[in-house]
Design a protein around this motif. Structure first.
Motif, PDB file in Angstrom:
ATOM      1  N   LYS A  25     -34.622 -24.496 -33.620  1.00  0.00           N
ATOM      2  CA  LYS A  25     -34.274 -25.874 -33.960  1.00  0.00           C
ATOM      3  C   LYS A  25     -34.282 -26.793 -32.748  1.00  0.00           C
ATOM      4  O   LYS A  25     -34.482 -28.004 -32.882  1.00  0.00           O
ATOM      5  N   ALA A  26     -34.069 -26.230 -31.546  1.00  0.00           N
ATOM      6  CA  ALA A  26     -34.023 -27.055 -30.337  1.00  0.00           C
ATOM      7  C   ALA A  26     -35.385 -27.631 -29.977  1.00  0.00           C
ATOM      8  O   ALA A  26     -35.464 -28.648 -29.275  1.00  0.00           O
ATOM      9  N   THR A  27     -36.453 -27.009 -30.423  1.00  0.00           N
ATOM     10  CA  THR A  27     -37.846 -27.477 -30.262  1.00  0.00           C
ATOM     11  C   THR A  27     -38.277 -27.655 -28.805  1.00  0.00           C
ATOM     12  O   THR A  27     -39.069 -28.545 -28.492  1.00  0.00           O
ATOM     13  N   VAL A  28     -37.762 -26.827 -27.905  1.00  0.00           N
ATOM     14  CA  VAL A  28     -38.216 -26.906 -26.509  1.00  0.00           C
ATOM     15  C   VAL A  28     -38.939 -25.624 -26.097  1.00  0.00           C
ATOM     16  O   VAL A  28     -39.226 -25.416 -24.921  1.00  0.00           O
ATOM     17  N   GLY A  29     -39.240 -24.774 -27.069  1.00  0.00           N
ATOM     18  CA  GLY A  29     -39.910 -23.503 -26.781  1.00  0.00           C
ATOM     19  C   GLY A  29     -38.995 -22.343 -27.091  1.00  0.00           C
ATOM     20  O   GLY A  29     -37.805 -22.376 -26.783  1.00  0.00           O
ATOM     21  N   THR A  30     -39.555 -21.326 -27.724  1.00  0.00           N
ATOM     22  CA  THR A  30     -38.768 -20.154 -28.100  1.00  0.00           C
ATOM     23  C   THR A  30     -39.251 -18.933 -27.322  1.00  0.00           C
ATOM     24  O   THR A  30     -40.223 -19.002 -26.576  1.00  0.00           O
ATOM     25  N   ILE A  85     -31.016 -11.778 -42.368  1.00  0.00           N
ATOM     26  CA  ILE A  85     -30.054 -12.493 -41.525  1.00  0.00           C
ATOM     27  C   ILE A  85     -30.723 -13.671 -40.823  1.00  0.00           C
ATOM     28  O   ILE A  85     -30.159 -14.776 -40.750  1.00  0.00           O
ATOM     29  N   PHE A  86     -31.925 -13.452 -40.309  1.00  0.00           N
ATOM     30  CA  PHE A  86     -32.673 -14.514 -39.628  1.00  0.00           C
ATOM     31  C   PHE A  86     -32.892 -15.686 -40.578  1.00  0.00           C
ATOM     32  O   PHE A  86     -32.633 -16.851 -40.237  1.00  0.00           O
ATOM     33  N   ASP A  87     -33.373 -15.411 -41.788  1.00  0.00           N
ATOM     34  CA  ASP A  87     -33.620 -16.470 -42.766  1.00  0.00           C
ATOM     35  C   ASP A  87     -32.330 -17.140 -43.223  1.00  0.00           C
ATOM     36  O   ASP A  87     -32.324 -18.338 -43.535  1.00  0.00           O
ATOM     37  N   PHE A  88     -31.249 -16.388 -43.278  1.00  0.00           N
ATOM     38  CA  PHE A  88     -29.960 -16.972 -43.679  1.00  0.00           C
ATOM     39  C   PHE A  88     -29.583 -18.117 -42.738  1.00  0.00           C
ATOM     40  O   PHE A  88     -29.209 -19.208 -43.189  1.00  0.00           O
ATOM     41  N   TRP A  89     -29.703 -17.877 -41.433  1.00  0.00           N
ATOM     42  CA  TRP A  89     -29.353 -18.919 -40.465  1.00  0.00           C
ATOM     43  C   TRP A  89     -30.387 -20.038 -40.446  1.00  0.00           C
ATOM     44  O   TRP A  89     -30.030 -21.233 -40.463  1.00  0.00           O
ATOM     45  N   LEU A  90     -31.669 -19.676 -40.413  1.00  0.00           N
ATOM     46  CA  LEU A  90     -32.720 -20.666 -40.194  1.00  0.00           C
ATOM     47  C   LEU A  90     -33.063 -21.455 -41.454  1.00  0.00           C
ATOM     48  O   LEU A  90     -33.259 -22.677 -41.395  1.00  0.00           O
ATOM     49  N   GLU A  91     -33.117 -20.776 -42.594  1.00  0.00           N
ATOM     50  CA  GLU A  91     -33.594 -21.420 -43.816  1.00  0.00           C
ATOM     51  C   GLU A  91     -32.472 -21.919 -44.718  1.00  0.00           C
ATOM     52  O   GLU A  91     -32.729 -22.710 -45.634  1.00  0.00           O
ATOM     53  N   ILE A  92     -31.236 -21.473 -44.477  1.00  0.00           N
ATOM     54  CA  ILE A  92     -30.117 -21.898 -45.335  1.00  0.00           C
ATOM     55  C   ILE A  92     -29.103 -22.706 -44.531  1.00  0.00           C
ATOM     56  O   ILE A  92     -28.910 -23.902 -44.763  1.00  0.00           O
ATOM     57  N   VAL A  93     -28.440 -22.076 -43.571  1.00  0.00           N
ATOM     58  CA  VAL A  93     -27.362 -22.746 -42.835  1.00  0.00           C
ATOM     59  C   VAL A  93     -27.878 -23.926 -42.019  1.00  0.00           C
ATOM     60  O   VAL A  93     -27.275 -25.011 -42.009  1.00  0.00           O
ATOM     61  N   LEU A  94     -29.000 -23.737 -41.324  1.00  0.00           N
ATOM     62  CA  LEU A  94     -29.525 -24.780 -40.438  1.00  0.00           C
ATOM     63  C   LEU A  94     -30.771 -25.462 -41.002  1.00  0.00           C
ATOM     64  O   LEU A  94     -31.508 -26.108 -40.255  1.00  0.00           O
ATOM     65  N   SER A  95     -30.982 -25.354 -42.290  1.00  0.00           N
ATOM     66  CA  SER A  95     -32.231 -25.848 -42.890  1.00  0.00           C
ATOM     67  C   SER A  95     -32.402 -27.355 -42.721  1.00  0.00           C
ATOM     68  O   SER A  95     -33.535 -27.852 -42.622  1.00  0.00           O
ATOM     69  N   ARG A  96     -31.321 -28.099 -42.701  1.00  0.00           N
ATOM     70  CA  ARG A  96     -31.417 -29.563 -42.608  1.00  0.00           C
ATOM     71  C   ARG A  96     -31.284 -30.072 -41.176  1.00  0.00           C
ATOM     72  O   ARG A  96     -31.281 -31.285 -40.961  1.00  0.00           O
ATOM     73  N   VAL A  97     -31.158 -29.185 -40.235  1.00  0.00           N
ATOM     74  CA  VAL A  97     -31.044 -29.588 -38.832  1.00  0.00           C
ATOM     75  C   VAL A  97     -32.441 -29.852 -38.274  1.00  0.00           C
ATOM     76  O   VAL A  97     -33.307 -28.979 -38.326  1.00  0.00           O
ATOM     77  N   ASP A  98     -32.658 -31.053 -37.758  1.00  0.00           N
ATOM     78  CA  ASP A  98     -33.955 -31.431 -37.179  1.00  0.00           C
ATOM     79  C   ASP A  98     -33.692 -32.156 -35.860  1.00  0.00           C
ATOM     80  O   ASP A  98     -33.222 -33.292 -35.847  1.00  0.00           O
ATOM     81  N   LEU A  99     -33.998 -31.489 -34.766  1.00  0.00           N
ATOM     82  CA  LEU A  99     -33.731 -32.060 -33.445  1.00  0.00           C
ATOM     83  C   LEU A  99     -34.990 -32.550 -32.747  1.00  0.00           C
ATOM     84  O   LEU A  99     -34.944 -32.938 -31.579  1.00  0.00           O
ATOM     85  N   ALA A 100     -36.118 -32.537 -33.445  1.00  0.00           N
ATOM     86  CA  ALA A 100     -37.395 -32.892 -32.819  1.00  0.00           C
ATOM     87  C   ALA A 100     -37.385 -34.291 -32.215  1.00  0.00           C
ATOM     88  O   ALA A 100     -38.002 -34.536 -31.178  1.00  0.00           O
ATOM     89  N   SER A 101     -36.673 -35.228 -32.859  1.00  0.00           N
ATOM     90  CA  SER A 101     -36.645 -36.609 -32.380  1.00  0.00           C
ATOM     91  C   SER A 101     -35.364 -36.952 -31.621  1.00  0.00           C
ATOM     92  O   SER A 101     -35.137 -38.109 -31.277  1.00  0.00           O
ATOM     93  N   GLN A 102     -34.548 -35.949 -31.363  1.00  0.00           N
ATOM     94  CA  GLN A 102     -33.274 -36.170 -30.673  1.00  0.00           C
ATOM     95  C   GLN A 102     -33.477 -36.184 -29.156  1.00  0.00           C
ATOM     96  O   GLN A 102     -34.502 -35.720 -28.655  1.00  0.00           O
ATOM     97  N   PRO A 103     -32.486 -36.711 -28.403  1.00  0.00           N
ATOM     98  CA  PRO A 103     -32.597 -36.747 -26.937  1.00  0.00           C
ATOM     99  C   PRO A 103     -32.792 -35.356 -26.343  1.00  0.00           C
ATOM    100  O   PRO A 103     -32.295 -34.357 -26.878  1.00  0.00           O
ATOM    101  N   VAL A 104     -33.518 -35.306 -25.239  1.00  0.00           N
ATOM    102  CA  VAL A 104     -33.796 -34.037 -24.577  1.00  0.00           C
ATOM    103  C   VAL A 104     -32.509 -33.333 -24.181  1.00  0.00           C
ATOM    104  O   VAL A 104     -32.420 -32.100 -24.229  1.00  0.00           O
TER     105      VAL A 104
END
Length: 225
Positions: A25-30, A85-104
């Motif tokens: 979700k941080a969009t700075v590289g995984t 477990i991975f999908d639970f966090w990424l696709e359910i709990v954090l599904s609406r979190v979008d930081l792509a346009s947020q401050p660095v």
């Protein structure tokens, strides 16, 4: 005591994949593996968890071919569990979190939190000494098959997976390099803390041959990362 070990494993896995989801979700590289899973999702659909499970199952058979052994079929259950477990966090709990346009700065804070949680999660889930994941086993398989050092095997696998992730548009960025450098020391830091807790509740297993083998294996990985 077996239930205690399973509980420790599940808690560690939950923390680990929460950290991985935050890094995505941080969009700075995984990390290079996660970049591959995300790239596959973006190109072919399905979820990151599905591609995690698919990649790990393929890696399971690759390891078997490299080592000329039968696949470790018992690893299929934890692989499927981890993908859920991975999908639970990424696709359910954090599904609406979008930081792509947020401050660095915010992206960096979330990324650092994710890396820290992965370090803690790995330190927790390896403590019970259950079979290693296909990813970890792949380093050993390449090392033994081609007579390389552990560091060289890890480097070659990392370059190969990162290259595929980059070619399919996976999130490879400056964060990927930082995660590769920081995770080893972070796991080692958390491991020493978690070890005290684990030993206090399960001293018999902490002194077993299986546990000592697991401990020295990861110590070798940290010293060559």
């Amino acid at each position: 005591m077996q239930m205690y070990r399973i509980l420790f494993y599940l808690i560690g896995m939950s923390i680990n994949f929460l950290g991985a989801a935050l890094i995505v979700k941080a969009t700075v590289g995984t990390g290079f593996w996660t970049a591959l899973f995300v790239g596959l999702r973006d190109n072919f659909g399905f979820t990151v968890g599905v591609w995690y499970a698919t990649s790990m199952i393929v890696t399971l058979f690759v390891n078997a071919m490299l080592l000329k052994k039968l696949p470790e079929i018992q690893a299929l259950i934890p692989i499927i569990l981890e993908s859920i477990i991975f999908d639970f966090w990424l696709e359910i709990v954090l599904s609406r979190v979008d930081l792509a346009s947020q401050p660095v700065l915010l992206q960096s804070v979330v990324f650092l939190a994710g890396v820290t949680l992965i370090g803690l999660g790995v330190a927790v889930y390896i403590m019970p000494g259950f079979p290693r994941s296909p990813m970890d086993q792949l380093f050993l398989a390449v090392k033994e098959r081609f007579k390389l050092t552990m560091k060289m095997a890890q480097t070659l696998v990392a370059i190969f997976v990162a290259a595929i992730a980059f070619l399919i548009g996976g999130p490879v960025g400056y964060g990927s390099l930082f995660a590769a450098i920081a995770l080893g020391p972070l796991i080692q830091f958390w491991y020493s803390k978690v070890l005290l807790v684990y030993q206090s509740f399960h001293p018999k297993h902490a002194n077993s041959k299986q546990y000592q083998y697991q401990y020295h294996y990861y110590q070798d990985q940290w010293s060559t990362s």
